[in-house]
Design an enzyme around this catalytic site. Structure first.
Site, PDB file in Angstrom:
ATOM      1  N   SER A  43     106.556  -3.606 -34.903  1.00 21.10           N
ATOM      2  CA  SER A  43     105.483  -3.584 -35.886  1.00 21.10           C
ATOM      3  C   SER A  43     105.560  -4.816 -36.788  1.00 21.10           C
ATOM      4  CB  SER A  43     105.557  -2.274 -36.685  1.00 21.10           C
ATOM      5  OG  SER A  43     104.410  -2.070 -37.460  1.00 21.10           O
ATOM      6  N   ASP A 195     102.687   2.291 -31.384  1.00 19.67           N
ATOM      7  CA  ASP A 195     103.714   1.651 -32.202  1.00 19.67           C
ATOM      8  C   ASP A 195     105.107   1.794 -31.576  1.00 19.67           C
ATOM      9  OD1 ASP A 195     105.689   1.343 -34.480  1.00 19.67           O
ATOM     10  OD2 ASP A 195     103.835   0.995 -35.576  1.00 19.67           O
TER      11      ASP A 195
END
Length: 341
Positions: A43, A195
């Site tokens: 991320s 993610d």
């Protein structure tokens, strides 16, 4: 002059809290006593890794620091267009949280009631636009000095996918940062990704097999432990976020600690044992400063907040260098059992 010590650095994800990592990297690079053999990230950690690599390829250490600064400066410019802002009372009290922001509360309600297509029919994606401006695929892939391992989660198999330096692209970075309640899955070669924090935040295991340096420096954004029991909905949601995205790191640390014990006791022999090595684990964090910040504050991109986080990161890295530099290449500098097990 002492020889440069080579390390692997693992960058945790955490939205705008990644500005703390920017500060850490800025201080470590400026200090000049450490060399980066490899970087892993998820991320926001993936964004920081990519900016560092492309800046390094263009202009060495100074280029890396400049690329990171340019990226986060542009992130801060997005604050003017963001509907999620602190309340006047929060500003007066110096509170960086957004838990009481009307736009944040409204956004949470919309997320619970409308589908992604209904909430964002035009597929507006400011992060993709930001990366189109700042990400240079050729430079990133051409940074031969530093290996890279970026994590994303395969939606269909729930397995982690590691994108290495030669595979990095805008889509790979977006996949690593794709929160499923905010964005549609990012599809790469027909495979949908969410993610990377669900399976590696940040990933550590690639360093075991692909790097010579035994040292791993983890830049942590989320506290592993809290003394208080969360009571409010915001506090509960914040702690659940930390537990969810910290679970993969805890699992990896548990496995590493177990294998380290086996190596120390001479319990591993044969061909397989030759593939393993003692890992020296270190951590740069500032739980006292970051723990009070709620999960919603990870969407706060105000220039003042990013500058605050950047300075916290630089200070944390400076303290860490003063207290831990001599341990690099010698021993693990944290109590893995206490912090992660």
């Amino acid at each position: 002059m002492s020889p440069i010590k080579r390390i692997n650095i693992a960058l945790q994800g955490g939205g705008s809290h990644g500005a703390f990592t920017w500060g850490v990297l800025d201080a470590l690079i400026e200090d000049g006593r450490l060399g980066f053999e490899a970087v892993s990230g998820t991320s926001a950690g993936a964004m920081n890794a990519a900016m560092m690599l492309q800046g390094w390829a263009r202009g060495g250490p100074d280029g890396a620091r400049q690329a990171l600064a340019d990226f986060w400066t542009d992130v801060a410019r997005m604050a003017a267009a963001s509907p999620i802002q602190r309340t006047p009372l929060d500003r007066l009290q110096g509170n960086w949280n957004l838990d009481d922001s009307p736009a944040a509360l409204w956004g949470d309600l919309i997320q619970r009631t409308l589908s992604l297509g209904q909430r964002n029919p035009l597929n507006f994606d400011p992060l993709r636009d930001l990366l189109r401006k700042h990400f240079d695929q050729e430079s990133v892939r051409g940074c031969k000095e530093i290996k890279a391992f970026i994590a994303a989660t395969n939606v269909q198999t729930a397995k982690v996918r590691i994108f290495e330096r030669h595979e990095l692209s805008i889509d790979a970075l977006l996949a690593s940062a794709c929160l499923p309640n905010v964005h549609d899955a990012v599809v790469i070669d027909g495979v949908p990704y969410w993610d990377g924090g669900y399976r590696g935040n940040p990933p550590i295991w690639p360093f075991i097999y692909a790097s010579e340096s035994p040292d791993v420096v983890i830049v942590e954004l989320d506290p592993t432990a809290r003394k208080e029991v969360p009571k409010s909905n915001a506090e509960i949601a914040n702690r659940l976020n930390e537990i969810t995205f910290g679970g993969a790191l805890m699992a990896e640390m548990r496995a590493i600690a177990f294998v380290q014990d086996l190596i120390r006791e001479g319990a591993l022999t044969g061909e397989f044992s030759a593939r393993l090595k003692m890992m020296l684990i270190h951590s740069i964090n500032d739980d006292d400063s970051l723990a009070p910040l709620g999960a919603v504050s990870k969407f706060n991109v105000e220039p003042e907040f990013l500058d605050y986080l950047f300075k916290l990161g630089r200070a944390a890295a400076t303290r860490w260098l003063a207290s831990t530099f001599d341990s690099i290449g010698v021993k693990t500098s944290i109590d893995i059992a206490t912090r992660f097990l």
